[in-house]
Design an enzyme around this catalytic site. Sequence first.
Site, PDB file in Angstrom:
ATOM      1  CB  CYS A  65      -0.907  -0.003   1.230  1.00  0.00           C
ATOM      2  SG  CYS A  65      -1.998   1.421   1.276  1.00  0.00           S
ATOM      3  CB  CYS A  69      -1.333   3.981   8.049  1.00  0.00           C
ATOM      4  SG  CYS A  69      -2.392   4.606   6.718  1.00  0.00           S
ATOM      5  CB  CYS A  72      -0.907  -0.049   8.308  1.00  0.00           C
ATOM      6  SG  CYS A  72      -1.744  -1.292   7.272  1.00  0.00           S
ATOM      7  CB  CYS A 109     -15.686  -6.638   6.711  1.00  0.00           C
ATOM      8  SG  CYS A 109     -17.018  -6.429   7.890  1.00  0.00           S
ATOM      9  CB  CYS A 140     -18.619  -4.287   5.492  1.00  0.00           C
ATOM     10  SG  CYS A 140     -17.582  -2.908   6.024  1.00  0.00           S
ATOM     11  CB  CYS A 200     -18.205   0.833   9.145  1.00  0.00           C
ATOM     12  SG  CYS A 200     -17.099   0.017  10.315  1.00  0.00           S
ATOM     13  NE  ARG A 272     -17.538  -4.752  13.948  1.00  0.00           N
ATOM     14  CZ  ARG A 272     -17.836  -4.033  12.874  1.00  0.00           C
ATOM     15  NH1 ARG A 272     -16.917  -3.309  12.285  1.00  0.00           N
ATOM     16  NH2 ARG A 272     -19.048  -4.040  12.387  1.00  0.00           N
TER      17      ARG A 272
HETATM   18  N1  SAM Z   1      -6.615   0.713   3.125  1.00  0.00           N
HETATM   19  C1  SAM Z   1      -7.901   0.998   3.606  1.00  0.00           C
HETATM   20  C2  SAM Z   1      -7.933   2.225   4.511  1.00  0.00           C
HETATM   21  O1  SAM Z   1      -6.961   2.508   5.177  1.00  0.00           O
HETATM   22  O2  SAM Z   1      -8.963   2.879   4.509  1.00  0.00           O
HETATM   23  C3  SAM Z   1      -8.578  -0.151   4.300  1.00  0.00           C
HETATM   24  C4  SAM Z   1      -7.847  -1.114   5.187  1.00  0.00           C
HETATM   25  S1  SAM Z   1      -7.169  -0.485   6.689  1.00  0.00           S
HETATM   26  C5  SAM Z   1      -6.230  -1.877   7.166  1.00  0.00           C
HETATM   27  C6  SAM Z   1      -8.521  -0.385   7.836  1.00  0.00           C
HETATM   28  C7  SAM Z   1      -8.245   0.067   9.231  1.00  0.00           C
HETATM   29  O3  SAM Z   1      -7.635  -0.970   9.966  1.00  0.00           O
HETATM   30  C8  SAM Z   1      -7.334   1.251   9.438  1.00  0.00           C
HETATM   31  O4  SAM Z   1      -7.968   2.463   9.209  1.00  0.00           O
HETATM   32  C9  SAM Z   1      -6.966   1.100  10.899  1.00  0.00           C
HETATM   33  O5  SAM Z   1      -7.867   1.794  11.733  1.00  0.00           O
HETATM   34  C10 SAM Z   1      -7.064  -0.403  11.142  1.00  0.00           C
HETATM   35  N2  SAM Z   1      -5.736  -0.999  11.374  1.00  0.00           N
HETATM   36  C11 SAM Z   1      -4.767  -1.223  10.466  1.00  0.00           C
HETATM   37  N3  SAM Z   1      -3.672  -1.741  11.028  1.00  0.00           N
HETATM   38  C12 SAM Z   1      -3.933  -1.857  12.361  1.00  0.00           C
HETATM   39  C13 SAM Z   1      -3.193  -2.316  13.486  1.00  0.00           C
HETATM   40  N4  SAM Z   1      -1.936  -2.733  13.366  1.00  0.00           N
HETATM   41  N5  SAM Z   1      -3.790  -2.306  14.691  1.00  0.00           N
HETATM   42  C14 SAM Z   1      -5.064  -1.873  14.815  1.00  0.00           C
HETATM   43  N6  SAM Z   1      -5.806  -1.408  13.799  1.00  0.00           N
HETATM   44  C15 SAM Z   1      -5.263  -1.404  12.574  1.00  0.00           C
HETATM   45 FE1  SF4 Z   2      -2.784   1.272   3.396  1.00  0.00          FE
HETATM   46 FE2  SF4 Z   2      -2.756   0.165   5.773  1.00  0.00          FE
HETATM   47 FE3  SF4 Z   2      -3.023   2.793   5.578  1.00  0.00          FE
HETATM   48 FE4  SF4 Z   2      -5.046   1.163   4.792  1.00  0.00          FE
HETATM   49  S1  SF4 Z   2      -4.283   1.415   6.862  1.00  0.00           S
HETATM   50  S2  SF4 Z   2      -4.228   2.940   3.718  1.00  0.00           S
HETATM   51  S3  SF4 Z   2      -3.865  -0.580   4.010  1.00  0.00           S
HETATM   52  S4  SF4 Z   2      -1.234   1.593   4.962  1.00  0.00           S
END
Ligand code: SAM
Ligand code: SF4
Length: 325
Positions: A65, A69, A72, A109, A140, A200, A272
Site C-alpha cells: 500500500c 499509516c 499498518c 467485510c 462491507c 462504519c 465494535r
Molecule cells: N486501506 C484501507 C484504509 O486505510 O482505509 C482499508 C484497510 S485499513 C487496514 C482499515 C483500518 O484498519 C485502518 O484504518 C486502521 O484503523 C485499522 N488498522 C490497520 N492496522 C492496524 C493495526 N496494526 N492495529 C489496529 N488497527 C489497525
Molecule cells: Fe494502506 Fe494500511 Fe493505511 Fe489502509 S491502513 S491505507 S492498508 S497503509
Amino acid sequence: MSGQPAFEVAAGDGLRHDWRRDEVLALFARPFNDLIFEAQQVHRAHFDPGEVQVSTLLSIKTGACPEDCAYCPQSAHYKTELEVERLLPLEQVVEAARAARARGASRFCMGAAWRRPRDKDLEPVLDMIRAVKAEGLETCVTLGMLTEAQTERLKEAGLDYYNHNLDTSPEFYGEIISTRTYQDRLETLGHVRDAGIHVCAGGIVGMGEDRADQAGLLQELANLPRHPESVPINLLVKVEGTPLSEVEDLDPFDFVRNIAVARILMPQSHVRLSAGREAMSDELQALCFLAGANSIFYGEKLLTTGNPDADHDRRLFERLGLRPV
Ligand code: SAM
Ligand code: SF4
Ligand code: DTB
C-alpha cells in the site's frame, strides 16, 4: 465533510452532534464505575444487552500500500514479514464468505490495501459484493478513498457498509499518517453517507496518543452530521517493522473508557470491539461488553494479523450469556 461546519446538529435525529472537547474529557475523567454504569444504561435504552453483532474480515488485496499509516503492516513504507497478495479470485472470496456464514457471521467485510481504487479496480469488487450478498450476508468493504461516482456504483451493487476510519484526533493524525489528510477521510465519509451506504468509521487507540486525542477522535465521530452506524474501536496490534511496534501499552482500563465514551456519545451506533482482542483477557473483553461494545470481528484472522479462535469466542459468548447475531 467538505464545506460543512465541524459542529452541526443533524436534522431531527434527536442525538447530539455538538460535543465539546471538555465535555468528552469530563466523561473520560469520571470514576470508572460511574462511567461504566452510565454507558450500560445508555446501551440498555437502545439495544438488547444480550446481543453481539458478528462480522468476519477477509483481506482481498494484501500489502504494497502506498500510504504510510504508521500502525499498518500493509504499508509499502515499512519492512514487515507480510506476504503481498494481488486481488483474490471471486471463487475464493465466496468460499470464505460461506465459511463465515456457516460459523454464524452476519456480515462479511472485505478489505483492500489501496490508497484509492481505480475505476477498473472496482469492477471485480462489485462482483464480490453481489456474490457475497447472494449468500445471504450483509456486505462491507474498505478500499481507501472513494469518489462520489464510485460510492454510487458500490451502492448499486448492493453494498451495505463502507469502512473508513478517522483513526485518531485531528491533532495527533499528523504523527501517524502523512500521505492522506484528515479532510480526505471526511470527504470519503461524506460521499459514502450521501450515496446511502451505512457508514462504519472509528479509529485506533494505543498508538501513544493522549487522552485528549482519544476524546478528539470520539468527538469528531459524534459530531459528524449523522453518527456512523458502526464504530470500530481498534486497539493497536503492534507489528514488527512498523514505526509503532515498540509503543507503550495502553492501560486496559483506558481502553474500556474509550468504549464507554463511544457508547455514550453515539447511543444508537454499534460499537465494535475490533482489532487487539488477541492480546486481551476474557475478563477485559467482558468489561468492554459491559461498557457498551456490541459487535466484534469473528474468525481467526483480522486482515493480516491474528484474532481469537471462533471456538474460543463461542465459549466466551456462552460464559457471558451473549447471543451472537
Ligand atoms: N486501506 C484501507 C484504509 O486505510 O482505509 C482499508 C484497510 S485499513 C487496514 C482499515 C483500518 O484498519 C485502518 O484504518 C486502521 O484503523 C485499522 N488498522 C490497520 N492496522 C492496524 C493495526 N496494526 N492495529 C489496529 N488497527 C489497525
Ligand atoms: Fe494502506 Fe494500511 Fe493505511 Fe489502509 S491502513 S491505507 S492498508 S497503509
Ligand atoms: C477496522 O476498523 N478494523 C479492521 C477493519 N476495520 C478493516 C482491520 C483491523 C486490521 C488489524 C491489522 C491487520 O490485521 O492487518
